[in-house]
Design a protein around this motif. Structure first.
Motif, PDB file in Angstrom:
ATOM      1  N   ARG A  12       0.834  -1.217   0.000  1.00 38.62           N
ATOM      2  CA  ARG A  12       0.000   0.000   0.000  1.00 38.62           C
ATOM      3  C   ARG A  12       0.861   1.256   0.000  1.00 38.62           C
ATOM      4  O   ARG A  12       0.535   2.230  -0.667  1.00 38.62           O
ATOM      5  CB  ARG A  12      -0.943  -0.009   1.194  1.00 38.62           C
ATOM      6  N   GLN A  15       2.115   1.642  -3.432  1.00 34.11           N
ATOM      7  CA  GLN A  15       1.027   2.052  -4.309  1.00 34.11           C
ATOM      8  C   GLN A  15       0.735   3.544  -4.153  1.00 34.11           C
ATOM      9  O   GLN A  15       0.493   4.234  -5.150  1.00 34.11           O
ATOM     10  CB  GLN A  15      -0.245   1.238  -4.014  1.00 34.11           C
ATOM     11  N   GLN A  16       0.772   4.037  -2.938  1.00 32.40           N
ATOM     12  CA  GLN A  16       0.537   5.466  -2.712  1.00 32.40           C
ATOM     13  C   GLN A  16       1.594   6.310  -3.408  1.00 32.40           C
ATOM     14  O   GLN A  16       1.283   7.339  -3.997  1.00 32.40           O
ATOM     15  CB  GLN A  16       0.510   5.774  -1.214  1.00 32.40           C
ATOM     16  N   ALA A  47      -8.284  -5.692  -1.270  1.00 33.97           N
ATOM     17  CA  ALA A  47      -7.527  -4.437  -1.297  1.00 33.97           C
ATOM     18  C   ALA A  47      -7.247  -4.018  -2.742  1.00 33.97           C
ATOM     19  O   ALA A  47      -7.339  -2.833  -3.087  1.00 33.97           O
ATOM     20  CB  ALA A  47      -6.221  -4.589  -0.519  1.00 33.97           C
TER      21      ALA A  47
END
Length: 70
Positions: A12, A15-16, A47
């Motif tokens: 995550r 990904q951000q 997710a």
């Protein structure tokens, strides 16, 4: 990742970063790699569906969610 393997938290974060750089496709690739590494983990698939949904790839998101529900 080399020591501990892939994780949802690390994925995550990556990904951000990709999204902030305007590279949504790279962010999606990160999620796909996590799913490939842990194909039986439904949390990772959900997710990924969330990311796809907010990235206006709703059909792909629904496809993943349908497979999760089977």
């Amino acid at each position: 990742e080399e020591i501990y393997g892939k994780s949802l938290e690390l994925t995550r974060q990556k990904q951000q970063i990709w999204q902030l750089m305007g590279k949504t496709d790279e962010a999606i690739k990160e999620g796909n790699a996590l799913i490939k590494a842990y194909p039986n983990n439904l949390d990772y698939q959900v997710a990924q569906a969330e990311l796809l949904y907010v990235s206006d790839k709703k059909q792909e998101a629904f496809s993943i969610l349908e497979s999760v529900l089977k």
